[in-house]
Design an enzyme around this catalytic site. Structure first.
Site, PDB file in Angstrom:
ATOM      1  N   ASN A  81      58.566  27.805  81.463  1.00  0.00           N
ATOM      2  CA  ASN A  81      59.982  27.434  81.375  1.00  0.00           C
ATOM      3  C   ASN A  81      60.708  27.328  82.708  1.00  0.00           C
ATOM      4  OD1 ASN A  81      60.198  26.852  78.655  1.00  0.00           O
ATOM      5  ND2 ASN A  81      60.127  29.023  78.122  1.00  0.00           N
ATOM      6  N   HIS A 124      59.956  33.710  66.787  1.00  0.00           N
ATOM      7  CA  HIS A 124      58.817  34.375  67.421  1.00  0.00           C
ATOM      8  C   HIS A 124      58.580  35.782  66.899  1.00  0.00           C
ATOM      9  CE1 HIS A 124      58.404  31.066  70.004  1.00  0.00           C
ATOM     10  NE2 HIS A 124      59.414  31.322  70.778  1.00  0.00           N
ATOM     11  N   ASN A 181      57.651  35.663  81.436  1.00  0.00           N
ATOM     12  CA  ASN A 181      58.942  35.785  82.115  1.00  0.00           C
ATOM     13  C   ASN A 181      59.623  37.136  81.964  1.00  0.00           C
ATOM     14  OD1 ASN A 181      58.876  33.322  83.366  1.00  0.00           O
ATOM     15  ND2 ASN A 181      59.772  32.231  81.622  1.00  0.00           N
ATOM     16  N   TYR A 231      64.939  41.251  79.803  1.00  0.00           N
ATOM     17  CA  TYR A 231      64.165  40.310  78.989  1.00  0.00           C
ATOM     18  C   TYR A 231      63.500  39.261  79.880  1.00  0.00           C
ATOM     19  CZ  TYR A 231      62.965  36.879  75.442  1.00  0.00           C
ATOM     20  OH  TYR A 231      62.277  36.003  74.654  1.00  0.00           O
ATOM     21  N   HIS A 232      64.274  38.693  80.783  1.00  0.00           N
ATOM     22  CA  HIS A 232      63.749  37.760  81.784  1.00  0.00           C
ATOM     23  C   HIS A 232      63.926  38.361  83.171  1.00  0.00           C
ATOM     24  CE1 HIS A 232      64.314  33.850  79.246  1.00  0.00           C
ATOM     25  NE2 HIS A 232      63.137  34.401  79.037  1.00  0.00           N
ATOM     26  N   TRP A 275      55.781  41.407  78.398  1.00  0.00           N
ATOM     27  CA  TRP A 275      56.267  42.734  78.023  1.00  0.00           C
ATOM     28  C   TRP A 275      57.544  42.561  77.206  1.00  0.00           C
ATOM     29  CZ3 TRP A 275      54.017  47.321  77.932  1.00  0.00           C
ATOM     30  CH2 TRP A 275      54.808  48.438  77.666  1.00  0.00           C
ATOM     31  N   THR A 277      54.530  31.743  70.823  1.00  0.00           N
ATOM     32  CA  THR A 277      55.380  31.584  72.005  1.00  0.00           C
ATOM     33  C   THR A 277      54.641  30.740  73.041  1.00  0.00           C
ATOM     34  OG1 THR A 277      54.485  33.488  73.173  1.00  0.00           O
ATOM     35  CG2 THR A 277      56.341  33.897  71.684  1.00  0.00           C
ATOM     36  N   THR A 278      55.405  30.282  74.005  1.00  0.00           N
ATOM     37  CA  THR A 278      54.805  29.533  75.110  1.00  0.00           C
ATOM     38  C   THR A 278      53.679  30.340  75.753  1.00  0.00           C
ATOM     39  OG1 THR A 278      56.947  28.524  75.546  1.00  0.00           O
ATOM     40  CG2 THR A 278      55.309  28.388  77.291  1.00  0.00           C
ATOM     41  N   GLY A 279      53.928  31.634  75.950  1.00  0.00           N
ATOM     42  CA  GLY A 279      52.928  32.471  76.594  1.00  0.00           C
ATOM     43  C   GLY A 279      51.617  32.506  75.821  1.00  0.00           C
TER      44      GLY A 279
HETATM   45  N1  CTP Z   1      57.396  37.012  77.472  1.00  0.00           N
HETATM   46  C1  CTP Z   1      57.096  38.352  77.206  1.00  0.00           C
HETATM   47  N2  CTP Z   1      58.068  39.296  77.304  1.00  0.00           N
HETATM   48  C2  CTP Z   1      59.323  38.983  77.643  1.00  0.00           C
HETATM   49  C3  CTP Z   1      59.656  37.626  77.903  1.00  0.00           C
HETATM   50  C4  CTP Z   1      58.657  36.673  77.811  1.00  0.00           C
HETATM   51  O1  CTP Z   1      55.963  38.663  76.874  1.00  0.00           O
HETATM   52  N3  CTP Z   1      60.252  39.939  77.751  1.00  0.00           N
HETATM   53  C5  CTP Z   1      56.317  35.999  77.421  1.00  0.00           C
HETATM   54  C6  CTP Z   1      56.271  35.257  76.090  1.00  0.00           C
HETATM   55  O2  CTP Z   1      54.919  34.976  75.785  1.00  0.00           O
HETATM   56  C7  CTP Z   1      57.020  33.977  76.405  1.00  0.00           C
HETATM   57  C8  CTP Z   1      56.657  33.739  77.869  1.00  0.00           C
HETATM   58  O3  CTP Z   1      56.565  35.031  78.436  1.00  0.00           O
HETATM   59  O4  CTP Z   1      56.617  32.887  75.642  1.00  0.00           O
HETATM   60  C9  CTP Z   1      57.681  32.895  78.599  1.00  0.00           C
HETATM   61  O5  CTP Z   1      58.945  33.486  78.462  1.00  0.00           O
HETATM   62  P1  CTP Z   1      60.210  32.674  78.002  1.00  0.00           P
HETATM   63  O6  CTP Z   1      60.452  31.575  78.946  1.00  0.00           O
HETATM   64  O7  CTP Z   1      61.285  33.634  77.740  1.00  0.00           O
HETATM   65  O8  CTP Z   1      59.745  32.038  76.637  1.00  0.00           O
HETATM   66  P2  CTP Z   1      60.631  32.044  75.308  1.00  0.00           P
HETATM   67  O9  CTP Z   1      62.070  32.221  75.597  1.00  0.00           O
HETATM   68  O10 CTP Z   1      59.995  32.951  74.341  1.00  0.00           O
HETATM   69  O11 CTP Z   1      60.523  30.633  74.854  1.00  0.00           O
HETATM   70  P3  CTP Z   1      59.430  30.030  73.951  1.00  0.00           P
HETATM   71  O12 CTP Z   1      60.186  29.694  72.729  1.00  0.00           O
HETATM   72  O13 CTP Z   1      59.006  28.897  74.752  1.00  0.00           O
HETATM   73  O14 CTP Z   1      58.304  30.988  73.750  1.00  0.00           O
END
Ligand code: CTP
EC number: 2.4.3.-
Length: 319
Positions: free
Chosen positions: A132, A293, A109, A276-277, A263, A241-243
């Site tokens: 998510n 994480h 994300n 971030y998202h 990233w 993490t989910t990813g």
């Molecule tokens: N991710 C990433 N860099 C970001 C945001 C997300 O690499 N800036 C990757 C991570 O592997 C993350 C996945 O994308 O697990 C999904 O993003 P997100 O929904 O933000 O997951 P999290 O908030 O980290 O929630 P979780 O606790 O489920 O990992």
């Protein structure tokens, strides 16, 4: 940095040799990347020693009954009862049973997806995993639309759907669920006690409105098994993490794995700011003590696997 060791089948796939600062640039350049089939197969085999994605992707109906008590994975002292609704929604057979795909996309994300133009490329993959319940419609050019599996941490209900405080938010969530149109909705229901009500609300909504999704609830051992695999390979993640969970599962049923939207850094390779998202205004939080994480560490491991051809990371524009 993190390094993939390919000598001998019993050696770990990923070794963290030092804690030198992370070099963010992705090499080899996208155009030169070549899939390493041998290494991919070796990694699949190694991961199978810790978990079996086909089984661990979901608890099955046969293994639980309404009223059973489950201890939360990260709050061992807290328990939940398996509700009638949850029981109804447990799959009878694994949604991944005998599944094999030539190429899979895992879409993280990160805001790095914005203006990437990766939508079309992502949609060409045989199986597309998203995280998510991230929105796609408004971002289709950059993230695509195809969704075969989407995860939903219970916290999403709070963050993105205002805890369903009123009919408008319930309707919004319902529309999002309807749009999934038969894909797998993967809900970690047994991870932490905070999600109890939220999981129940979603389950109820799905049943009440006969939403066409295939629900899956990861096994109780999945998180520890995934953590164990990476620890054995000297990647010291606190909580995957989910990813990373999705990548680890995907090795089982995907021949080639392509990662987009991974990233976890506030600046891109040209020092431009990155959200971030891609879809909201959430801020970088993983550096705080509170966050479970260790995303940059995970990224380093994934980058190393990219360099070895075990997966392909895309962190810039798609052609
Ligand atoms: N991710 C990433 N860099 C970001 C945001 C997300 O690499 N800036 C990757 C991570 O592997 C993350 C996945 O994308 O697990 C999904 O993003 P997100 O929904 O933000 O997951 P999290 O908030 O980290 O929630 P979780 O606790 O489920 O990992």
């Amino acid at each position: 940095g993190v390094e993939v060791v390919i000598n001998g089948s019993s050696s770990p796939a990923v070794v963290d040799r030092s804690n030198e600062s992370i070099k963010h640039n992705i090499q080899p350049a996208s155009a030169k990347w070549k899939h390493n089939q041998t290494l991919s197969l070796r990694i699949r085999k190694q991961i199978l020693k810790f978990l079996d994605a086909e089984k661990d992707i979901s608890v099955l109906k046969g293994t639980l009954k309404p009223g059973d008590i489950i201890h939360y994975i990260f709050d061992r002292d807290s328990t939940m009862n398996v509700s009638q609704n949850l029981y109804e929604l447990l799959p009878r057979t694994s949604p991944l049973k005998n599944k094999h795909f030539r190429t899979c996309a895992i879409v993280g994300n990160s805001g790095v997806l914005l203006n990437s133009g990766c939508g079309q490329e992502i949609d060409t993959h045989s199986f597309v995993i998203r995280c998510n319940l991230a929105p796609v419609q408004e971002y289709a050019r950059d993230v695509g639309l195809k969704t075969d599996l989407v995860t939903m941490n219970p916290s999403v209900i709070q963050r993105a759907f205002e805890d369903l405080v009123n009919a408008t938010w319930r309707e919004k969530l319902l529309q999002r669920l309807h749009s999934l149109n038969g894909s797998i909705l993967w809900i970690p229901a047994f991870t932490a006690r905070g999600g109890k009500e939220r999981v129940e609300w979603v389950n109820e909504l799905i049943l009440k409105h006969r939403v066409n999704v295939r629900t899956a609830y990861p096994s109780l051992r999945l998180l520890h098994a995934v953590r164990g695999y990476w620890l054995t390979n000297r990647v010291h993640i606190k909580r995957p993490t989910t990813g990373l969970l999705m990548y680890t599962l995907a090795t089982r049923f995907c021949n080639q794995i392509y990662l987009y939207g991974f990233w976890p850094f506030p600046l891109d390779q040209n020092q431009n700011p990155v959200k971030y998202h891609y879809y909201d205004s959430l801020k970088y939080g993983y550096t705080s003590q509170a966050s479970p994480h260790t995303m940059p560490l995970e990224f380093k491991a994934l980058k190393s696997l990219h360099e070895q051809g075990a997966l392909k990371l895309t962190v810039g524009q798609c052609d």
